[in-house]
Design an enzyme around this catalytic site. Structure first.
Site, mmCIF file in Angstrom:
data_model
loop_
_atom_site.group_PDB
_atom_site.id
_atom_site.type_symbol
_atom_site.label_atom_id
_atom_site.label_comp_id
_atom_site.label_asym_id
_atom_site.label_seq_id
_atom_site.Cartn_x
_atom_site.Cartn_y
_atom_site.Cartn_z
ATOM 1 C CG HIS A 1 -0.133 0.228 2.509
ATOM 2 N ND1 HIS A 1 0.493 -0.790 3.170
ATOM 3 C CD2 HIS A 1 0.137 1.352 3.212
ATOM 4 C CE1 HIS A 1 1.091 -0.312 4.244
ATOM 5 N NE2 HIS A 1 0.910 0.982 4.292
HETATM 6 C C1 UD1 Z 1 -1.883 5.474 5.790
HETATM 7 C C2 UD1 Z 1 -0.611 6.045 6.396
HETATM 8 C C3 UD1 Z 1 0.507 5.032 6.254
HETATM 9 C C4 UD1 Z 1 0.113 3.692 6.865
HETATM 10 C C5 UD1 Z 1 -1.209 3.232 6.275
HETATM 11 C C6 UD1 Z 1 -1.684 1.992 6.970
HETATM 12 C C7 UD1 Z 1 -0.198 8.456 6.302
HETATM 13 C C8 UD1 Z 1 0.513 9.526 5.610
HETATM 14 N N1 UD1 Z 1 -0.193 7.252 5.720
HETATM 15 O O1 UD1 Z 1 -1.663 5.263 4.405
HETATM 16 O O2 UD1 Z 1 1.669 5.508 6.923
HETATM 17 O O3 UD1 Z 1 1.112 2.768 6.584
HETATM 18 O O4 UD1 Z 1 -2.208 4.249 6.438
HETATM 19 O O5 UD1 Z 1 -2.589 1.277 6.219
HETATM 20 O O6 UD1 Z 1 -0.757 8.688 7.351
HETATM 21 N N2 UD1 Z 1 -9.212 4.562 1.694
HETATM 22 C C9 UD1 Z 1 -10.444 3.961 1.679
HETATM 23 N N3 UD1 Z 1 -10.988 3.575 2.874
HETATM 24 C C10 UD1 Z 1 -10.380 3.779 4.068
HETATM 25 C C11 UD1 Z 1 -9.126 4.415 4.080
HETATM 26 C C12 UD1 Z 1 -8.559 4.794 2.883
HETATM 27 O O7 UD1 Z 1 -11.025 3.747 0.622
HETATM 28 O O8 UD1 Z 1 -10.941 3.400 5.125
HETATM 29 C C13 UD1 Z 1 -8.590 4.934 0.395
HETATM 30 C C14 UD1 Z 1 -8.892 6.363 -0.032
HETATM 31 O O9 UD1 Z 1 -9.047 6.375 -1.403
HETATM 32 C C15 UD1 Z 1 -7.616 7.096 0.338
HETATM 33 C C16 UD1 Z 1 -6.554 6.022 0.144
HETATM 34 O O10 UD1 Z 1 -7.179 4.809 0.513
HETATM 35 O O11 UD1 Z 1 -7.382 8.227 -0.447
HETATM 36 C C17 UD1 Z 1 -5.305 6.234 0.992
HETATM 37 O O12 UD1 Z 1 -5.653 6.362 2.370
HETATM 38 P P1 UD1 Z 1 -4.766 7.250 3.373
HETATM 39 O O13 UD1 Z 1 -5.303 7.093 4.730
HETATM 40 O O14 UD1 Z 1 -4.591 8.628 2.858
HETATM 41 O O15 UD1 Z 1 -3.336 6.614 3.255
HETATM 42 P P2 UD1 Z 1 -2.872 5.097 3.407
HETATM 43 O O16 UD1 Z 1 -2.287 4.694 2.111
HETATM 44 O O17 UD1 Z 1 -3.967 4.285 3.976
HETATM 45 N N1 UDP Z 2 -3.385 -6.362 8.652
HETATM 46 C C1 UDP Z 2 -4.643 -6.917 8.859
HETATM 47 N N2 UDP Z 2 -5.393 -7.282 7.779
HETATM 48 C C2 UDP Z 2 -4.941 -7.132 6.497
HETATM 49 C C3 UDP Z 2 -3.652 -6.575 6.298
HETATM 50 C C4 UDP Z 2 -2.903 -6.188 7.409
HETATM 51 O O1 UDP Z 2 -5.070 -7.101 9.997
HETATM 52 O O2 UDP Z 2 -5.661 -7.477 5.562
HETATM 53 C C5 UDP Z 2 -2.619 -5.910 9.819
HETATM 54 C C6 UDP Z 2 -1.268 -6.559 9.995
HETATM 55 O O3 UDP Z 2 -1.383 -7.658 10.848
HETATM 56 C C7 UDP Z 2 -0.419 -5.451 10.604
HETATM 57 C C8 UDP Z 2 -1.087 -4.178 10.190
HETATM 58 O O4 UDP Z 2 -2.339 -4.539 9.632
HETATM 59 O O5 UDP Z 2 -0.426 -5.503 12.018
HETATM 60 C C9 UDP Z 2 -0.265 -3.454 9.173
HETATM 61 O O6 UDP Z 2 -0.985 -2.395 8.656
HETATM 62 P P1 UDP Z 2 -0.578 -1.685 7.318
HETATM 63 O O7 UDP Z 2 0.241 -2.590 6.487
HETATM 64 O O8 UDP Z 2 -1.822 -1.128 6.744
HETATM 65 O O9 UDP Z 2 0.259 -0.434 7.829
HETATM 66 P P2 UDP Z 2 1.813 -0.217 8.177
HETATM 67 O O10 UDP Z 2 2.199 -1.200 9.204
HETATM 68 O O11 UDP Z 2 2.575 -0.324 6.909
HETATM 69 O O12 UDP Z 2 1.836 1.191 8.666
#
Ligand code: UD1
Ligand code: UDP
Length: 455
Positions: free
Chosen positions: A224
């Site tokens: 992601h």
């Molecule tokens: C965010 C964090 C990242 C973390 C990740 C965990 C920041 C800058 N980034 O990235 O560090 O590793 O979360 O997963 O804080 N969206 C949905 N539904 C949701 C949430 C998001 O559809 O519930 C979609 C939206 O289109 C959104 C995109 O995902 O624009 C990205 O979501 P966003 O929260 O901005 O960043 P992440 O990539 O999730």
């Molecule tokens: N995770 C989960 N379901 C999923 C994918 C990830 O429960 O389908 C959990 C995973 O066990 C880990 C956390 O989400 O603890 C990681 O989140 P993510 O990769 O979104 O964020 P990051 O750690 O990179 O910030």
């Protein structure tokens, strides 16, 4: 807890109040053990959700799986650009903190919630405890690197997973006094919930339909990171490798960001149509833990998953060119492969075909502690509270002059003894080339140190 005796002999009990700010899936997972630990003690707590993640499978399901109460506040910021999202968070967080007046604010990791929470709390003179402090990828193009560095600048207490991350902070000039090496709360969550998941079995319908329970050669894939999934060349290179890993059953719980960009690039259908690739919705924590623990290999760009892989003894290939979790690589459980098709294929095939190599990766020792990080963190906060160390007020003493020095120590003297004797604070200790964390007990004989000396 403070006991205050008012006139008329009424005893008032004042409990500390901790405010926890979280906003995304990994923050919910990693803060859950702390929220749980706080709830067992005489401490008031509020939990504030920024609403950055809002889909049921990215947020609500984790409160259920991790058995923690729904947050007291949700400021529903939703998705948006960094500036807009962080700005809205700051506005909402400020209103809650002004109202609730907590003794300390906890933030975790490196998301926009961490940046917003840390900036707001520090301007309100509320101390901040940064959980998972000190991590550095040294890549300032990552939004997370900016967030975690800014949060560290604003914080008063640092809960650091490993000695390596503590050394990052020392090297940036942070005082050793507020650094606590606690391990990572992801281990607490993992140990506790894997047992529950094993007892319960898979509940996700797609996993049950695929008969993952009896599947072999599982490769769990998550990605992601903006730098991968928003870049068509990088993501195409990764998909190229996935296409060729046809001996594996690739289970891919897809992050909403990734689903959106793969569709935008016209790559989603091609990937979904490959027989050995199973794209499923983001999984709940218990299903996901069970899936990863049964995997032969993890391919990921996630931060948390690099930690979980080494905790669960599953070899990991990380789809990044750098990592703020270098301990996993040094320990031998994780290999950085970037988005390079050949590197992914070569390493994946080695893990699949070279038993000794795979065993070595599986047996890498976990650098993230014993699973008691939450307890250590809450102990440290209670200790600071009871000793009046959470009060931030403008200094009233005129600053004494101090000098910053380096010296070679040739006596049998510990860090604590040296500091007392010299009225000094030791920042860095070098044993030859190696930098060591200056604990009170560390013997300095033969070492080079950097320290501040009050005159
Ligand atoms: C965010 C964090 C990242 C973390 C990740 C965990 C920041 C800058 N980034 O990235 O560090 O590793 O979360 O997963 O804080 N969206 C949905 N539904 C949701 C949430 C998001 O559809 O519930 C979609 C939206 O289109 C959104 C995109 O995902 O624009 C990205 O979501 P966003 O929260 O901005 O960043 P992440 O990539 O999730
Ligand atoms: N995770 C989960 N379901 C999923 C994918 C990830 O429960 O389908 C959990 C995973 O066990 C880990 C956390 O989400 O603890 C990681 O989140 P993510 O990769 O979104 O964020 P990051 O750690 O990179 O910030």
């Amino acid at each position: 807890m403070f006991l205050t005796l008012f006139k008329y002999n009424i005893l008032i009990v004042i409990f500390m109040k901790i405010a926890t700010i979280l906003g995304t899936r990994p923050e919910i997972i990693k803060m859950a053990p702390i929220i749980d630990e706080i709830s067992k003690r005489d401490i008031n707590q509020i939990v504030l959700h920024t609403g950055q993640h809002y889909d049921e499978e990215m947020s609500d399901n984790f409160f259920k799986d991790l058995e923690i109460p729904v947050p007291d506040y949700n400021i529903h910021v939703g998705s948006g650009t960094h500036g807009k999202q962080t700005g809205l968070m700051m506005k909402g967080i400020e209103e809650v903190l002004l109202d609730e007046k907590p003794d300390i604010v906890l933030v975790q990791g490196d998301t926009n919630a961490v940046l917003a929470g840390a900036l707001v709390a520090s301007k309100l003179h509320i101390p901040i405890g940064h959980v998972e402090a000190g991590l550095r990828s040294f890549d300032m193009t990552m939004p997370e690197e900016v967030n975690r560095r800014a949060a560290d600048v604003c914080s008063s207490m640092y809960f650091i997973p490993t000695e390596e991350s503590a050394i990052n902070l020392l090297a940036e000039g942070f005082s050793r006094k507020n650094l606590f090496i606690t391990g990572n709360t992801v281990v607490d969550a993992c140990f506790r919930h894997l047992k529950i998941a094993q007892k319960r079995g898979f509940e996700d319908e797609s996993l049950k339909e695929l008969n993952v329970e009896n599947m072999e050669n599982i490769l769990t894939l998550t990605m992601h990171r903006a730098e991968n999934v928003d870049d068509k060349t990088r993501v195409s290179n990764i998909i190229d490798a996935l296409r060729q890993l046809s001996d594996m059953n690739i289970i891919f719980p897809i992050h909403p960001r990734t689903k959106n960009t793969l569709k935008k690039f016209g790559l989603f259908d091609e990937l979904a149509n490959l027989d050995h690739i199973h794209i499923v919705k983001p999984l709940g924590y218990l299903d996901f833990l069970l899936l990863t623990s049964k995997s032969t290999l993890i391919l990921t760009d996630s931060g948390g998953l690099q930690e979980e892989a080494i905790t669960l003894n599953v070899p990991a290939l990380t789809l990044r060119y750098n990592t703020e979790r270098p301990e996993t690589v040094t320990a031998g459980g994780n290999i950085l492969v970037g988005s390079n098709t050949q590197a992914i294929l070569e390493n994946a095939n080695k893990i699949l075909n070279d038993e000794k190599f795979a065993e070595r990766m599986k047996n890498a020792s976990n650098p993230y502690g014993q699973g008691n990080a939450a307890k250590l963190i809450v102990d440290a906060i209670e200790d600071y509270y009871e000793n009046g160390l959470l009060n931030i007020s403008a200094p009233e003493d005129i600053m004494s002059s101090f000098t910053r020095k380096m010296t070679q120590v040739d006596d049998d003297i510990s860090v604590g003894e040296f500091e007392l004797k010299e009225n000094a604070l030791v920042h860095m200790v070098f044993d030859g080339e190696k930098m060591l964390f200056p604990t009170d007990e560390l013997n300095l004989n033969g070492m080079m140190i950097a320290y501040d000396k009050r005159e």
